[in-house]
Design a protein around this motif. Structure first.
Motif, PDB file in Angstrom:
ATOM      1  N   LEU A  52     -18.280   1.061  -4.994  1.00 52.81           N
ATOM      2  CA  LEU A  52     -17.083  -0.124  -4.924  1.00 52.81           C
ATOM      3  C   LEU A  52     -15.916   0.152  -5.706  1.00 52.81           C
ATOM      4  O   LEU A  52     -15.890   0.347  -6.869  1.00 52.81           O
ATOM      5  CB  LEU A  52     -17.534  -1.426  -4.881  1.00 52.81           C
ATOM      6  CG  LEU A  52     -16.884  -2.651  -5.040  1.00 52.81           C
ATOM      7  CD1 LEU A  52     -16.428  -2.860  -3.292  1.00 52.81           C
ATOM      8  CD2 LEU A  52     -17.364  -3.883  -5.458  1.00 52.81           C
ATOM      9  N   ASP A  53     -14.773   0.288  -4.965  1.00 47.90           N
ATOM     10  CA  ASP A  53     -13.420   0.531  -5.456  1.00 47.90           C
ATOM     11  C   ASP A  53     -12.501  -0.746  -5.120  1.00 47.90           C
ATOM     12  O   ASP A  53     -12.436  -0.651  -3.819  1.00 47.90           O
ATOM     13  CB  ASP A  53     -12.951   1.759  -5.288  1.00 47.90           C
ATOM     14  CG  ASP A  53     -13.614   2.806  -5.930  1.00 47.90           C
ATOM     15  OD1 ASP A  53     -13.904   2.887  -7.272  1.00 47.90           O
ATOM     16  OD2 ASP A  53     -14.050   3.999  -5.228  1.00 47.90           O
ATOM     17  N   VAL A  54     -11.850  -1.438  -5.986  1.00 45.56           N
ATOM     18  CA  VAL A  54     -10.981  -2.343  -5.461  1.00 45.56           C
ATOM     19  C   VAL A  54      -9.235  -1.974  -5.945  1.00 45.56           C
ATOM     20  O   VAL A  54      -9.370  -1.799  -7.144  1.00 45.56           O
ATOM     21  CB  VAL A  54     -11.152  -3.860  -5.853  1.00 45.56           C
ATOM     22  CG1 VAL A  54     -10.142  -4.777  -5.401  1.00 45.56           C
ATOM     23  CG2 VAL A  54     -12.431  -4.312  -5.303  1.00 45.56           C
ATOM     24  N   VAL A  55      -8.619  -1.778  -5.150  1.00 37.15           N
ATOM     25  CA  VAL A  55      -7.244  -1.051  -5.420  1.00 37.15           C
ATOM     26  C   VAL A  55      -6.192  -2.175  -5.117  1.00 37.15           C
ATOM     27  O   VAL A  55      -6.162  -2.676  -3.879  1.00 37.15           O
ATOM     28  CB  VAL A  55      -6.747   0.229  -4.589  1.00 37.15           C
ATOM     29  CG1 VAL A  55      -5.658   0.606  -4.962  1.00 37.15           C
ATOM     30  CG2 VAL A  55      -7.951   1.249  -4.930  1.00 37.15           C
ATOM     31  N   THR A 110     -13.895   0.790  -0.180  1.00 37.99           N
ATOM     32  CA  THR A 110     -12.744   0.760  -1.075  1.00 37.99           C
ATOM     33  C   THR A 110     -11.958  -0.535  -0.274  1.00 37.99           C
ATOM     34  O   THR A 110     -11.709  -0.572   0.812  1.00 37.99           O
ATOM     35  CB  THR A 110     -11.918   2.021  -0.895  1.00 37.99           C
ATOM     36  OG1 THR A 110     -12.530   3.202  -1.474  1.00 37.99           O
ATOM     37  CG2 THR A 110     -10.620   1.896  -1.615  1.00 37.99           C
ATOM     38  N   VAL A 111     -11.492  -1.305  -1.227  1.00 33.22           N
ATOM     39  CA  VAL A 111     -10.495  -2.446  -0.782  1.00 33.22           C
ATOM     40  C   VAL A 111      -9.322  -2.303  -1.225  1.00 33.22           C
ATOM     41  O   VAL A 111      -9.212  -2.241  -2.447  1.00 33.22           O
ATOM     42  CB  VAL A 111     -11.129  -3.817  -1.304  1.00 33.22           C
ATOM     43  CG1 VAL A 111     -10.502  -4.903  -0.781  1.00 33.22           C
ATOM     44  CG2 VAL A 111     -12.748  -4.084  -0.670  1.00 33.22           C
ATOM     45  N   VAL A 112      -8.161  -2.401  -0.158  1.00 30.44           N
ATOM     46  CA  VAL A 112      -7.015  -2.175  -0.519  1.00 30.44           C
ATOM     47  C   VAL A 112      -6.264  -3.335  -0.254  1.00 30.44           C
ATOM     48  O   VAL A 112      -6.229  -3.855   0.497  1.00 30.44           O
ATOM     49  CB  VAL A 112      -6.246  -1.112   0.162  1.00 30.44           C
ATOM     50  CG1 VAL A 112      -4.604  -0.956  -0.302  1.00 30.44           C
ATOM     51  CG2 VAL A 112      -6.813   0.381  -0.130  1.00 30.44           C
ATOM     52  N   HIS A 113      -5.573  -4.088  -1.563  1.00 28.86           N
ATOM     53  CA  HIS A 113      -4.817  -5.260  -1.207  1.00 28.86           C
ATOM     54  C   HIS A 113      -3.619  -5.650  -1.766  1.00 28.86           C
ATOM     55  O   HIS A 113      -3.415  -4.901  -3.077  1.00 28.86           O
ATOM     56  CB  HIS A 113      -5.671  -6.393  -1.481  1.00 28.86           C
ATOM     57  CG  HIS A 113      -6.048  -6.608  -2.980  1.00 28.86           C
ATOM     58  ND1 HIS A 113      -5.438  -7.574  -3.723  1.00 28.86           N
ATOM     59  CD2 HIS A 113      -6.799  -5.894  -3.747  1.00 28.86           C
ATOM     60  CE1 HIS A 113      -5.773  -7.432  -5.102  1.00 28.86           C
ATOM     61  NE2 HIS A 113      -6.843  -6.541  -5.187  1.00 28.86           N
TER      62      HIS A 113
END
Length: 689
Positions: free
Chosen positions: A558-561, A674-677
């Motif tokens: 899990l990656d949150v960017v 991967t969550v890009v916000h």
């Protein structure tokens, strides 16, 4: 009978693998023999041209089912059993293969003997002494793993820790969904092999395999009850075309090509959708009370006779009083038959009244006379006036355009405000000009069934059932009125304003108040880190609903960017490029409004990709797919890039629905998320990345 083999505990691993590979080659030879035998059968020997054409179709289907796929193996497992015939070995695969004497070389995974492969355990071995799973690479056996069931279990014998099982579950995928016959778990197998007379509702969290279970249940039913279901048919209903494309290869891979597929929209396609209701009106049209309103509208069309029926016959005129006619009309209404069927019966009933009067004079002209009277112009005209022909569009047009008609049909069912909501503000002049909405399609389907009975199928599999309105559920249920249902869904993933909060309610609308409810909460597809992240939404969006449990050894990634707004597209491209370093599919899931901009960014970066939105979807499978959040439900990818969670939530009509949509989006990954916000994450997710 199967031939016993040497005790695997006394044989070197390389010898065991060589023996199993030899058995695989033998199975391929036997399958080739079976196919050649089918190809040599001559359909022209049939009694007539019709039977010859039918036999030719059957033989072509048989030959197609006997094709060997060199990319895989004919069996994926084996069980050694103690039976009344002594020690026996069964190799379990996707289809049955026999030798020239008819003895099994490979047994179909759906055969009764294969049940033990999926359900046997050290505590309940079911006669199995050893269960073997095979590792496969490009059609060859590369590894095997044994589990002894005739002794106390040890950690290496625990199927939950099977390296081969884990590798198969996590194997990178491309293209549509694949079958899970080699990885079916005991609780899944119990659902798959439930009797055809049982309607089952499966509450399944993300990654529990509920869709695959439903499809494999259809395949098992077709195997076990083929003659019955070949006549009555099997239907799979999914939420959208992208979903059906995703699952479309599963049943053919299991040798089943005679299953119909439909979305709820194509199933209820009674006209062209040319308008859109407000949420409030759509919810009202989806309310089960509309069924009573429609029933009233149909039967209020039956008139009351105010004049006697006069029928000339020969030199006499026979008169039937209006009250006698009314008795016959009331009797037909009470019979409970469909409107059109009762209308077809009315001339005969009226002719019977005339015959009673003729016979009272001592004349007995016979049945032919009654048929002639029923076909006579006076009787047909009287019946037509009393019981007019109806069509669904005409009834609904009149109901939505005429306040008096609606008031009569909705009396004591809908209040005045609800009736005003349903009425068209500026009614079209003719039904042909009606601007029907998506919600109207379920009403037209209900009316079609009130007029003429909807044919029933033998079995219907309904996926993502939680999102259907009561009227849509009724439409699906009537297509299995004499059959059974497998209903699949997750209340936590309900993303429509009318999404059900109770499976008992949903099953009642489907016409199955008596059903078996099964909960699947062991997640095999979604890794622990991903499911734990997404499950933080549950207390807010679905209080009281338990979180799923990932049972995979690999916790996933899990990656949150976080990115600046002007860098969002480049951050997405970077995430996709990183995901492409590993084999397998990549899904980029974003708010629907972001599709064009993200597609342009990927194109500029030289990243080939497909789009699953309605205007751009095609049949070609690509490693990278751009997916609107609104249609992500039911899909899965090895790696998922989720873009702007806050915007996914904001695109829905309310916070609860938005969080449920986000829960769906976040649980599509099999390996990594991967969550890009650029906007702040929803509060329940903030600080937990």
């Amino acid at each position: 009978m199967p031939t016993p083999t040497a005790d695997p505990t006394t044989t070197r691993p390389e010898d065991v693998l060589a023996d199993e590979q030899a058995h695989l080659e033998r199975a391929r030879d036997e399958l080739r023999r079976m196919r050649e035998a089918a190809e040599n059968l001559d359909a022209s020997t049939a009694a007539d041209a019709f039977n010859a054409a039918y036999l030719d179709l059957v033989l072509a289907r048989r030959v197609a089912s006997l094709q060997d796929d060199p990319r895989t193996t004919l069996f994926f497992g084996r069980i050694d059993c103690r039976t009344e015939h002594g020690a026996e070995v069964f190799h379990v695969g996707r289809r049955h293969v026999s030798d020239g004497r008819g003895d099994p070389v490979v047994v179909d995974w759906r055969a009764p003997v294969s049940t033990a492969f999926y359900r046997a355990s050290p505590t309940e071995p079911m006669g199995v002494t050893l269960r073997r799973r095979f590792g496969v690479d490009r059609g060859r056996l590369t590894a095997y793993e044994d589990e002894r069931l005739d002794r106390a279990g040890s950690p290496e014998d625990d199927p939950a820790h099977s390296a081969i099982l884990a590798a198969e579950i996590e194997r990178p995928r491309s293209g549509p969904m694949r079958d899970i016959v080699s990885t079916i778990q005991p609780e899944q197998d119990e659902i798959v092999r439930s009797d055809i007379g049982t309607s089952i509702c499966v509450q399944g969290a993300p990654g529990t395999g509920k869709t695959a279970v439903g499809l494999h249940r259809a395949a098992w039913l077709l195997y076990s009850f083929r003659e019955r279901l070949d006549r009555s048919g099997v239907l799979v209903v999914g939420p959208n075309r992208a979903f059906l494309d995703h699952i479309g290869a599963v049943l053919p891979s299991l040798g089943e090509v005679r299953v119909q597929h439909a979305t709820i929209d194509t199933l209820l396609e009674h006209g062209r959708v040319r308008a859109e209701d407000t949420t409030e009106v759509a919810m009202l049209k989806g309310d089960a009370r509309l069924a009573e309103v429609l029933r009233n509208a149909v039967w209020l069309s039956v008139g009351r006779p105010d004049e006697a029926m006069v029928v000339p016959r020969g030199s006499r005129r026979w008169r039937v009083p209006a009250y006698d006619v009314q008795d016959e009309v009331d009797a037909l209404v009470r019979r409970g038959v469909r409107y059109s069927a009762a209308r077809d019966l009315l001339p005969q009933r009226l002719a019977h009244l005339v015959m009673l009067r003729i016979e009272a004079t001592g004349d007995f002209p016979g049945d032919a006379a009654q048929d002639a009277i029923a076909r006579s112009a006076p009787v047909k005209a009287y019946a037509k006036e009393l019981w007019p022909a109806l069509d669904p569009a005409g009834v609904l047009f009149r109901l939505l355009s005429d306040p008096e008609t609606l008031a009569a049909a909705a009396e004591d069912v809908l209040d005045d405000n609800e009736q005003r909501m349903l009425l068209w503000g500026s009614p079209p002049r003719t039904k042909g000009a009606a601007r029907w909405t998506r919600a109207d399609m379920a009403l037209l389907d209900e009316l079609a069934d009130l007029l003429d009975r909807t044919p029933s199928l033998g079995h219907v599999v309904l996926d993502e059932a939680q999102d259907l309105s009561p009227m849509q559920l009724r439409a699906v249920g009537r297509r299995a009125s004499t059959g059974s249902l497998t209903v699949l869904g997750d209340i936590a993933q309900g993303t429509t304003p009318w999404a059900t909060g109770s499976w008992d309610d949903a099953m009642a609308h489907l016409g199955r108040p008596r059903h078996e409810l099964v909960t699947l909460d062991r997640g095999f597809r979604v890794p622990a880190r991903v499911i734990e992240f997404a499950a933080r939404l549950l207390p807010v969006m679905a209080p009281g609903l338990g979180a799923p449990r990932s049972v995979r050894d690999n916790p996933g990634r899990l990656d949150v960017v976080s990115a600046d707004p002007e860098e969002r597209s480049s951050a997405v491209v970077a995430a996709v490029t990183g995901a492409l370093r590993e084999p397998g599919s990549v899904g980029v899931i974003a708010p629907d409004a972001f599709m064009t901009a993200l597609s342009a960014a990927l194109t500029r970066a030289g990243v080939p990709h497909g789009r699953l939105d309605a205007d751009h979807g095609d049949d070609e499978d690509r490693q990278v797919e751009l997916v609107p959040a609104s249609i992500a439900k039911g899909l899965e990818f090895d790696r998922v890039v989720v873009v702007e969670p806050a915007a996914v939530v904001a695109a829905e009509p309310d916070l609860r629905t938005g969080l449920r949509r986000l829960y769906v989006v976040l649980t599509r990954a099999v390996t990594a998320l991967t969550v890009v916000h650029t906007e702040p994450l929803p509060e329940v997710l903030a600080g937990h990345a």
